[in-house]
Structure formats: structure tokens, C-alpha cells
Design an enzyme around this catalytic site. Structure first.
Site, PDB file in Angstrom:
ATOM      1  CB  SER A 125      -0.903  -0.007   1.223  1.00 44.41           C
ATOM      2  OG  SER A 125      -0.111   0.263   2.364  1.00 44.41           O
ATOM      3  CE  LYS A 126      -1.552   6.827  -2.928  1.00 42.95           C
ATOM      4  NZ  LYS A 126      -3.018   6.660  -2.984  1.00 42.95           N
ATOM      5  NE  ARG A 127       0.590   0.498   5.991  1.00 40.35           N
ATOM      6  CZ  ARG A 127       1.268  -0.556   6.419  1.00 40.35           C
ATOM      7  NH1 ARG A 127       2.419  -0.410   7.018  1.00 40.35           N
ATOM      8  NH2 ARG A 127       0.770  -1.756   6.254  1.00 40.35           N
TER       9      ARG A 127
END
Ligand code: GLU
Length: 501
Positions: free
Chosen positions: A254-256
Site C-alpha cells: 500500500s501507499k505506506r
């Protein structure tokens, strides 16, 4: 079903193309191309997320950048169009009518709130929180009465209540689901739009898809798809569910974890062929240690059966390494061509260079080729080739440029360079060595401050070679300018080390 292989890539137009989507698209493409088959691009926009021209462009752009093409799709048409689900609503309605007439589906008048309330109760009792089948037994009159109350309805598929649904998956093997655990899924929403389940099954059949290659997050959906195919009396395609891609901490990518959209990787300076290679090795391996594989080699060696069941980890360091390998292996002329837009965008180079300037640029590119891992790193690392306006990093400052004695070395070297009638690797080296002898120091004591002054950094390619590619007069003025700044005490290390390489 078609005799030849037909695969499809079926993204939902959400505005960006996630690495996972690109991975799925690539595996569909590989399998189809390898088997002389057809790749279909279908846009799944039934989630009331309306397809916008921009979202489509993002999908087309991402696929094209990676070198994935398709044979049928919204932009090029084909025999089974339209290829955008919101343009196929009548086909879904037709199948729903068929299922209703055969008693294989039923209208459900429960509101979402009522369904949720009853699910809550089931959860509290430790039961599987599935739809409880309340509307299954309604007769026509009861249905009409509920409709007269102003209730809307959706349509649900009647799932089997007993036994098992078995998925024979090329990658996952045999996967079994107990039928009593699965509630009756909605196939047509109150809005009249189909759900994903109905649209995907109807379209895969209508478009003669032979192999469904998609992420293993869809495995639980497949039990519904198999039962829906049975209810509609249509054949089952072959299923191959790809393992999930995880971030380095083994949670879902994911984006993180950093950039997750394909185009982010383009912006970061990745080469599409390196990304193609990298994605191909997520969940598949050629069975030996070889990691750098051309498109052709991947096409030759790829097989669905050799894909892993276990999730794969998106290792950014490996992606960077791989990109560096592709850059190293590229002819400098080709790499220069790829880099030119980056340099032009950064305002470091003219958009329509003369042949002589281009030849010079090829030499610069070749000199840095061993070191740079991304196209973008050239812009930062090689800045000093293109402009006098470069920063002095903290290492250069603390090791050399903050020391008063460095000013003398730089000035004396500038004098030596001024006396040179020719400016090439040999004359530059000779001048540096001569000064080292005069000052009775090792050559390193001249080379390092010179590099720090002329490039702003302590690392880089061979100093003699890089100086040769700069103008003699520019080098001299850089040395004198830096000597002055050093003398004035202006090159003390700065608090932040963000300029360090
Ligand atoms: N639109 C679905 C998705 O983006 C496609 C799933 C499938 O391939 O069946 O996940």
C-alpha cells in the site's frame, strides 16, 4: 469456449494503476502471447465509480509504458464489444431475467440496514454473518406488496446450501469452499447495475475468455462465479489465481510502502523494461538464479504452473538494483536518448542539441553509467556537468572545503591548470601530480579537494575523465570560486545533510 487462448485484463477505473494491477495485466499478457492467444482489455466500471476519460488514459498509459499491448478493448474495439461494462447493462439484465424465470435467483426487498442488523445478531451468536435468505421464499404477491410499500429490490443468486464448491486452480491447486458458509450474493443492485460477480461471469463468457488470471484476493469470489456459471449453464474457464504482492513488512502493498502506482515508477526514473522484468519475477521464477531476463526470455520461459502460491514481497532495493543493471547494459547512445527528456525537464540541457553537444552528452552518460541506478539520479548526480550552480554537500565541506589549507591547494591547482596548453586526461593528471610533488603531498591530497570543489561532492567517476569533459576555463573558475568561499569560511558543514549523496 474458444479453442485458442483468450485472456483478459479487467481493471476498475479508479484513477491510478496499482502495481498489483500491472502485475496481473503482465501475467495475462505473457500467457496469451506465449500461446498465440488474444488479450482483451475490459473496463469494469460497475461499482458506480464512473469511468472517466482520464481514468482510461491512466490505464492505457501505464500498460503502454510497460510494453503490454492488447488485441481487443474499448479503444480498438473487437468482435465482443463494447468493452466497458457500463455499456453492457442490457446483457446483464437479460441474464438476471433468465435466472429469475428459472427460480435460480430471487428479488430481495431487505434494506441494507436490515441486512446488517441481522448480520450483527448472527455474529453475536457466533454464526457466519451471511445473508439469511429471508426473501428467498417470498411469492409474487408478497413481493408486490413490499414493492407497493415503496421498497426497492435487488436480485440475489440462490447459492447451494449443502456440499462443497471446488475450484481447480492452476496455481493454487484444489481450493474447497463449504457451501453453507456463503450467503446468497447480490447480482443486480437496486440501481439496476450488476455487481462485479454477475458482470464478470457474463462478460467472461460473452467474450469467450478461456483463462482467468487474477489476484488471489478473488479466490472467495470464484466459488460464487462457479455457481453462477452453473446456474446460467455456461462453461467454466480455467482459473489461475496469482499470489498477493506484499510490502517489505509483509503487509499488503500500500501507499505506506512507497510508490504503488505504475506511473510513479516512471516518474522515479525506472526503465519500463526493468519494471517489466521485475514484475515478472514477482510470483514467478524461471527456476534458476537468473534474474535479468529480456522480454523474449521471459516469454519463452514463463509458465503459469511455475508460479508460486505464496505471496511475493515487493523489494524496492531489488527493483533499483535491477534498473541499474539495465542502465549499465544499455548502449550509452540509447541511454542518452532516454535521459534527454529528464535533463531538458530539469533545465540542464537544450531540447534540440547539436550533434557535437549530443556526442559530448553521450560521453558524460557513459562516464556515469556504472553508478546511476535510476534515470533520475543522473539529474542530481551529474548536475555539475551542466551547470556551475551545484551545491557543496556536507561530506565535501567537512572533509575538505571547510579547511583553510584547502584554499591554497585549489588556487595553486588553478594556476597549474591555467598553464596547460592542452586539456585532456593526461595533461590534467600530469598537472595534478606535478603539484602534489611541489607541495610534497600525496596526489590524493590534491585530487580530493579538487573533486570537492569542481563537483561539490566527494564521490563520482574518475576525476581526470570528468574534468576533461568540462571546459578548462570553467574548472579553473570553479576552483578559484571555491577557494574564495573556503577562505571566507562559507563552506562549513550545514545542519541538514540532505544534499549528501
Ligand atoms: N475489476 C476487477 C479488479 O480490478 C477484476 C477482477 C477479475 O479479474 O475478475 O479487481
Amino acid at each position: 469456449m474458444s479453442d485458442t487462448v483468450r485472456t483478459r485484463f479487467a481493471p476498475s477505473p479508479t484513477g491510478s494503476m496499482h502495481i498489483g494491477n500491472a502485475h496481473t495485466a503482465l501475467f495475462n499478457w505473457l500467457f496469451a502471447r506465449q500461446n498465440g492467444g488474444t488479450v482483451v482489455l475490459r473496463i469494469e466500471d460497475t461499482d458506480e465509480l464512473r469511468s472517466t476519460p482520464e481514468a482510461l488514459d491512466v490505464i492505457y498509459g501505464g500498460l503502454k509504458w510497460l510494453g503490454i499491448d492488447w488485441d481487443e478493448g474499448p479503444d480498438i474495439g473487437g468482435p465482443y464489444g463494447p468493452y466497458i461494462q457500463s455499456e453492457r447493462l442490457s446483457q446483464y439484465q437479460e441474464k438476471v431475467d433468465e435466472l429469475l424465470a428459472a427460480g435460480k435467483a430471487y428479488r430481495c426487498y431487505c434494506t441494507p440496514e436490515e441486512v446488517e442488523q441481522r448480520r450483527e445478531i448472527m455474529r453475536a451468536r457466533g454464526l457466519p454473518p451471511k445473508y439469511d435468505g429471508k426473501c428467498e421464499a417470498l411469492d409474487e404477491q408478497e413481493g408486490a406488496a413490499l414493492a407497493a410499500e415503496g421498497r426497492q429490490h435487488c436480485v440475489r443468486l440462490k447459492m447451494k446450501r449443502t456440499g462443497h464448491t471446488v475450484i481447480e486452480d492452476v496455481i493454487q491447486g484444489q481450493v474447497t469452499y463449504e457451501n453453507h458458509l456463503c450467503g446468497d450474493p447480490v447480482i443486480l443492485k437496486q440501481s439496476g447495475f450488476p455487481t462485479y460477480h454477475l458482470a464478470v461471469v457474463v462478460d467472461d463468457c460473452a467474450m469467450q475468455i478461456t483463462h482467468i488470471i487474477r489476484g488471489d484476493g478473488h479466490l472467495p469470489n470464484t466459488q460464487i462465479h462457479l455457481q453462477l456459471q452453473e446456474a446460467l449453464g455456461i462453461p467454466h474457464p480455467v482459473y489461475a489465481h496469482l499470489p498477493m504482492i506484499l510490502g517489505e513488512d509483509r503487509s499488503k502493498l500500500s501507499k505506506r510502502h512507497g510508490a504503488v502506482s505504475v506511473m510513479d515508477y516512471k516518474e522515479l526514473g525506472y526503465l519500463p523494461e526493468a519494471m517489466f522484468n521485475f514484475l515478472a519475477l514477482l510470483g514467478w521464477s524461471p527456476g534458476d538464479e537468473q534474474e535479468i531476463l529480456s522480454h523474449e526470455e521471459i516469454l519463452q520461459r514463463f509458465s503459469l504452473e511455475a508460479c508460486n502460491k505464496a505471496a511475493s514481497v515487493f523489494d524496492l532495493k531489488k527493483a533499483e538494483w535491477m534498473n541499474g543493471e539495465y542502465m549499465k547494459a544499455m548502449a550509452p547512445e540509447e541511454l542518452t536518448e532516454r535521459l534527454l527528456p529528464w535533463l531538458v525537464d530539469a533545465g540542464l540541457f537544450e531540447a534540440d542539441p547539436s550533434d557535437a553537444r549530443l556526442r559530448w552528452l553521450v560521453q558524460v552518460v557513459a562516464l556515469m553509467q556504472e553508478r546511476a541506478k535510476l534515470l533520475s539520479t543522473y539529474v542530481s548526480w551529474a548536475r555539475y556537468f551542466f551547470t556551475d550552480d551545484y551545491e557543496y554537500d556536507n561530506r565535501a565541506r567537512s572533509k575538505w572545503l571547510s579547511r583553510p589549507e584547502t584554499a591554497e591547494v585549489l588556487d595553486r591547482l588553478a594556476d597549474e591548470f591555467e598553464g596547460l596548453a592542452t586539456w585532456d586526461v593526461d595533461s590534467i593528471e600530469a598537472a595534478i601530480r606535478a603539484l602534489a610533488e611541489q607541495m610534497q603531498v600525496s596526489a590524493g591530497k590534491i585530487i580530493h579537494p579538487c573533486r570537492a570543489a569542481a563537483t561539490g561532492t566527494t564521490i563520482g567517476p574518475s576525476l581526470f575523465h570528468l574534468l576533461e569533459l568540462l571546459q578548462q576555463s570553467d574548472v579553473i573558475s570553479r576552483l578559484r570560486r571555491t577557494a574564495d568561499l573556503t577562505r571566507q569560511g562559507k563552506l562549513a558543514p550545514e545542519d541538514s545533510d540532505e544534499h549528501d549523496q
